[in-house]
Design a protein around this motif. Structure first.
Motif, PDB file in Angstrom:
ATOM      1  N   SER A  49       0.843  -1.196   0.000  1.00 51.19           N
ATOM      2  CA  SER A  49       0.000   0.000   0.000  1.00 51.19           C
ATOM      3  C   SER A  49       0.877   1.244   0.000  1.00 51.19           C
ATOM      4  O   SER A  49       2.030   1.205   0.427  1.00 51.19           O
ATOM      5  N   VAL A  50       0.299   2.322  -0.496  1.00 49.93           N
ATOM      6  CA  VAL A  50       0.976   3.607  -0.539  1.00 49.93           C
ATOM      7  C   VAL A  50       0.040   4.636   0.070  1.00 49.93           C
ATOM      8  O   VAL A  50      -1.101   4.787  -0.386  1.00 49.93           O
ATOM      9  N   ASP A  51       0.508   5.317   1.109  1.00 58.42           N
ATOM     10  CA  ASP A  51      -0.273   6.375   1.750  1.00 58.42           C
ATOM     11  C   ASP A  51      -0.047   7.664   0.965  1.00 58.42           C
ATOM     12  O   ASP A  51       0.988   8.309   1.096  1.00 58.42           O
ATOM     13  N   VAL A  52      -1.035   8.040   0.146  1.00 58.22           N
ATOM     14  CA  VAL A  52      -0.882   9.230  -0.694  1.00 58.22           C
ATOM     15  C   VAL A  52      -0.877  10.519   0.117  1.00 58.22           C
ATOM     16  O   VAL A  52      -0.434  11.552  -0.377  1.00 58.22           O
ATOM     17  N   LEU A  53      -1.328  10.460   1.359  1.00 56.27           N
ATOM     18  CA  LEU A  53      -1.318  11.659   2.204  1.00 56.27           C
ATOM     19  C   LEU A  53       0.101  12.036   2.617  1.00 56.27           C
ATOM     20  O   LEU A  53       0.349  13.169   3.012  1.00 56.27           O
ATOM     21  N   MET A  56       2.532  14.267  -1.652  1.00 52.78           N
ATOM     22  CA  MET A  56       1.614  15.018  -2.513  1.00 52.78           C
ATOM     23  C   MET A  56       1.900  14.783  -3.998  1.00 52.78           C
ATOM     24  O   MET A  56       0.991  14.808  -4.830  1.00 52.78           O
ATOM     25  N   GLU A  57       3.152  14.538  -4.336  1.00 56.74           N
ATOM     26  CA  GLU A  57       3.496  14.278  -5.731  1.00 56.74           C
ATOM     27  C   GLU A  57       2.834  12.979  -6.213  1.00 56.74           C
ATOM     28  O   GLU A  57       2.273  12.921  -7.304  1.00 56.74           O
ATOM     29  N   ILE A  58       2.894  11.953  -5.385  1.00 57.70           N
ATOM     30  CA  ILE A  58       2.237  10.680  -5.701  1.00 57.70           C
ATOM     31  C   ILE A  58       0.716  10.866  -5.704  1.00 57.70           C
ATOM     32  O   ILE A  58       0.020  10.357  -6.586  1.00 57.70           O
ATOM     33  N   GLN A  60      -1.156  13.418  -6.457  1.00 55.07           N
ATOM     34  CA  GLN A  60      -1.626  14.016  -7.704  1.00 55.07           C
ATOM     35  C   GLN A  60      -1.235  13.164  -8.909  1.00 55.07           C
ATOM     36  O   GLN A  60      -2.009  13.000  -9.844  1.00 55.07           O
ATOM     37  N   GLY A  61      -0.029  12.610  -8.868  1.00 51.46           N
ATOM     38  CA  GLY A  61       0.481  11.857  -9.995  1.00 51.46           C
ATOM     39  C   GLY A  61      -0.307  10.601 -10.301  1.00 51.46           C
ATOM     40  O   GLY A  61      -0.500  10.254 -11.476  1.00 51.46           O
ATOM     41  N   ILE A  62      -0.794   9.919  -9.259  1.00 51.09           N
ATOM     42  CA  ILE A  62      -1.516   8.661  -9.484  1.00 51.09           C
ATOM     43  C   ILE A  62      -2.827   8.915 -10.227  1.00 51.09           C
ATOM     44  O   ILE A  62      -3.277   8.084 -11.017  1.00 51.09           O
ATOM     45  N   LYS A  63      -3.413  10.073 -10.009  1.00 49.11           N
ATOM     46  CA  LYS A  63      -4.674  10.397 -10.685  1.00 49.11           C
ATOM     47  C   LYS A  63      -4.484  10.548 -12.188  1.00 49.11           C
ATOM     48  O   LYS A  63      -5.306  10.087 -12.975  1.00 49.11           O
ATOM     49  N   SER A  64      -3.388  11.175 -12.589  1.00 47.72           N
ATOM     50  CA  SER A  64      -3.135  11.309 -14.024  1.00 47.72           C
ATOM     51  C   SER A  64      -2.550  10.021 -14.594  1.00 47.72           C
ATOM     52  O   SER A  64      -2.820   9.665 -15.736  1.00 47.72           O
ATOM     53  N   TYR A  65      -1.778   9.293 -13.785  1.00 45.41           N
ATOM     54  CA  TYR A  65      -1.181   8.028 -14.234  1.00 45.41           C
ATOM     55  C   TYR A  65      -2.268   7.052 -14.675  1.00 45.41           C
ATOM     56  O   TYR A  65      -2.161   6.398 -15.709  1.00 45.41           O
ATOM     57  N   SER A  66      -3.321   6.961 -13.869  1.00 42.04           N
ATOM     58  CA  SER A  66      -4.400   6.013 -14.140  1.00 42.04           C
ATOM     59  C   SER A  66      -5.554   6.637 -14.916  1.00 42.04           C
ATOM     60  O   SER A  66      -6.440   5.923 -15.370  1.00 42.04           O
ATOM     61  N   ASP A  67      -5.538   7.966 -15.019  1.00 46.60           N
ATOM     62  CA  ASP A  67      -6.665   8.704 -15.585  1.00 46.60           C
ATOM     63  C   ASP A  67      -7.941   8.397 -14.804  1.00 46.60           C
ATOM     64  O   ASP A  67      -9.014   8.177 -15.354  1.00 46.60           O
ATOM     65  N   TRP A  68      -7.777   8.347 -13.478  1.00 48.44           N
ATOM     66  CA  TRP A  68      -8.885   8.060 -12.545  1.00 48.44           C
ATOM     67  C   TRP A  68      -8.832   9.135 -11.464  1.00 48.44           C
ATOM     68  O   TRP A  68      -7.789   9.302 -10.821  1.00 48.44           O
ATOM     69  N   PRO A  69      -9.924   9.847 -11.216  1.00 52.56           N
ATOM     70  CA  PRO A  69      -9.856  11.036 -10.355  1.00 52.56           C
ATOM     71  C   PRO A  69      -9.839  10.806  -8.850  1.00 52.56           C
ATOM     72  O   PRO A  69      -9.581  11.746  -8.099  1.00 52.56           O
ATOM     73  N   THR A  70     -10.125   9.585  -8.402  1.00 45.97           N
ATOM     74  CA  THR A  70     -10.275   9.386  -6.962  1.00 45.97           C
ATOM     75  C   THR A  70      -9.291   8.364  -6.415  1.00 45.97           C
ATOM     76  O   THR A  70      -8.701   7.583  -7.144  1.00 45.97           O
TER      77      THR A  70
END
Length: 109
Positions: A49-53, A56-58, A60-70
């Motif tokens: 698991s990765v705690d995105v909190l 901040m780079e991860i 925001q980055g994961i949302k564009s990486y997957s093209d999934w907003p949540t």
């Protein structure tokens, strides 16, 4: 952006199952992350698991990486499956357990 995408790709490759979430498995910081962890625990699969909190780079980055907003976001063997809503639908239909089995995901120890 390439740097964060490389970091995310490395994280996803490190484990068969990776959950990008708010908080940690022991202390989820939102209901959706808590639900996602409960599903993975019930299935008994090994996961990272990765705690995105905490990054901040991860976050925001994961949302564009997957093209999934949540968040949370679940990856299995490098493949993006979706968030907690999709996990729940697949779990209730028996599809998530079958998918994990087909992908030969390791069981938790």
């Amino acid at each position: 952006m390439a740097d964060v995408n490389d970091r995310i790709a490395d994280i996803i490759k490190a484990d068969d199952v990776v959950l990008f979430m708010k908080g940690t498995p022991l202390f989820p910081q939102c209901g959706f992350s808590s639900r996602a962890i409960a599903i993975l625990e019930h299935l008994g699969v090994a996961y990272g698991s990765v705690d995105v909190l905490q990054d901040m780079e991860i976050r925001q980055g994961i949302k564009s990486y997957s093209d999934w907003p949540t968040i949370p976001q679940l990856y299995v063997k490098g493949e993006f499956l979706g968030g907690s809503d999709i996990m729940m639908e697949m779990f209730e239909a028996g599809e998530l357990e079958q998918f994990m089995s087909e992908k030969q995901v390791a069981k938790a120890e």
